[in-house]
Design a protein around this motif. Structure first.
Motif, short mmCIF file in Angstrom:
data_model
loop_
_atom_site.label_atom_id
_atom_site.label_comp_id
_atom_site.label_asym_id
_atom_site.label_seq_id
_atom_site.Cartn_x
_atom_site.Cartn_y
_atom_site.Cartn_z
N GLY A 126 85.12 -12.92 -26.61
CA GLY A 126 85.27 -13.93 -25.82
C GLY A 126 86.25 -14.95 -25.84
N PHE A 127 86.62 -16.30 -25.38
CA PHE A 127 87.91 -17.04 -24.89
C PHE A 127 86.65 -18.65 -24.68
N SER A 128 87.56 -19.35 -26.01
CA SER A 128 87.17 -20.73 -25.61
C SER A 128 84.94 -20.84 -26.12
N GLY A 172 89.43 -34.00 -30.89
CA GLY A 172 91.14 -34.18 -31.68
C GLY A 172 92.45 -34.81 -31.15
N THR A 173 91.96 -33.85 -29.57
CA THR A 173 92.92 -33.75 -28.44
C THR A 173 92.62 -33.99 -27.26
N ALA A 174 93.89 -34.42 -26.60
CA ALA A 174 92.98 -35.29 -25.30
C ALA A 174 92.46 -34.46 -24.16
N GLY A 233 96.31 -26.41 -26.40
CA GLY A 233 95.90 -27.60 -26.68
C GLY A 233 95.03 -28.44 -26.48
N TYR A 234 93.56 -27.25 -26.50
CA TYR A 234 92.13 -28.26 -26.94
C TYR A 234 92.44 -28.07 -28.92
N PHE A 235 92.25 -26.83 -29.07
CA PHE A 235 91.86 -27.08 -30.66
C PHE A 235 93.27 -26.50 -31.47
N PRO A 236 93.99 -27.23 -31.96
CA PRO A 236 95.04 -26.59 -32.96
C PRO A 236 94.58 -25.53 -34.09
N VAL A 237 95.40 -25.38 -34.73
CA VAL A 237 95.69 -24.00 -35.43
C VAL A 237 94.40 -24.16 -37.15
N GLY A 258 103.32 -19.34 -28.99
CA GLY A 258 103.71 -19.98 -27.67
C GLY A 258 102.55 -19.49 -27.07
N MET A 259 101.37 -18.99 -27.47
CA MET A 259 100.24 -19.10 -26.43
C MET A 259 99.35 -20.49 -26.31
N GLY A 260 99.38 -20.55 -25.30
CA GLY A 260 98.41 -22.10 -24.66
C GLY A 260 96.72 -21.97 -24.94
N HIS A 261 95.96 -22.00 -23.91
CA HIS A 261 94.44 -21.76 -24.44
C HIS A 261 93.21 -21.22 -23.18
N ALA A 262 93.23 -19.90 -24.18
CA ALA A 262 91.49 -18.61 -23.25
C ALA A 262 92.74 -17.89 -22.27
#
Length: 283
Positions: A126-128, A172-174, A233-237, A258-262
């Protein structure tokens, strides 16, 4: 949430089985326990690993026909047969999105269909939003040998959660503040319906479902992999670390540099590694 019967497939009276269905892509409407029709597709994969099937749970505003979902399914199909589906309120599925709550019923119907097709081993990726759903689903439909009751036909043999939140209502993120605007405001839901092909339910959760981090401790002994990008950019580590900690060292954690989201950020190389992990750990 119930952990009982997962749902059924809207189909002819003859049930497809692995030996006849595994060579031809299939399309079905599934019916969830709460009566929602779910658009689903089955592909035998290019090099299927015996009796293994992977069920792909897409992110919010995705659907089974989106290019990023098809790409992920294609790479995972090198290791196994693949079931893709559109969550409620997305694509050709019925109902309205509850953004991770009742979507566990949609996933349960897809997993049950994979087993109905003859697959003895079924894993979820599953993603995001889909990443949170696979965690909650695995906690509700527990594996044989778990100290928690309730194995069902929708149980899974391995779970992979990619880019998932650990807790609800995170702002917590834009990008997440934009998601909350989309979900909670009438004009946002109109944008979702007409601009993003996503029909979002106007009602708030009642009751609030168990969060991903509350669900993780219930998943063992089912193998669990948590994957997250350090540039998400959605959910920090802190989200994946919280999930891994909640597992009590049961889960494996991959923090991808270096990976972004989903799905859009998951390169083919990463998806191939996930497929290899599933093939090695499912059952």
């Amino acid at each position: 949430m119930s952990s009982g019967t997962a749902g059924h497939v809207t189909r002819s009276s003859s049930s497809p089985h692995l030996e006849t269905a595994a060579h031809t892509p299939l399309r079905r409407l599934l019916r969830t326990v709460d009566g929602v029709s779910i658009d689903a597709a089955y592909d035998p994969g290019t090099r299927p690993s015996g009796d293994l099937a992977i069920v792909v749970a897409h992110g919010f505003t995705g659907d089974l026909g989106r290019p990023h979902v098809r790409r992920a399914a294609g790479v995972l199909g090198r290791n196994a047969a693949v079931v893709t589906f559109s969550f409620r309120g997305h694509g050709a599925s019925g109902g309205r999105s509850t953004v991770g709550d009742r979507e566990v019923h949609d996933l349960a119907a897809a997993v049950a269909w994979a087993r109905e097709l003859g697959h003895a081993r079924v894993a979820t990726v599953g993603f995001s939003m889909g990443g949170s759903v696979v965690l909650r689903h695995a906690a509700l439909h527990r594996a044989a040998g778990s100290e928690h009751a309730g194995r069902t036909e929708a149980h899974v043999d391995a779970v992979v959660s990619v880019s998932a939140p650990a807790r609800w209502y995170y702002r917590g993120t834009a990008p997440m503040r934009r998601v909350h605007w989309l979900v909670t405001r009438p004009v946002g839901r109109a944008v979702g319906r007409y601009g993003l092909r996503t029909r979002i339910h106007h009602r708030e959760w009642d009751p609030v479902p168990a969060s991903p981090v509350e669900s993780v401790p219930l998943i063992a002994p089912t193998p669990l992999l948590i994957v997250h990008g350090d540039q998400d950019g959605y959910f920090p580590v802190d989200h994946p670390r919280m999930l891994a900690e909640a597992s009590g060292d049961h889960a494996e954690l991959w923090l991808e540099h270096g990976m972004g989201h989903a799905e859009n950020a998951a390169e083919d190389e990463l998806l191939a590694r996930i497929g290899d992990w599933v093939a090695a750990h499912a059952g």
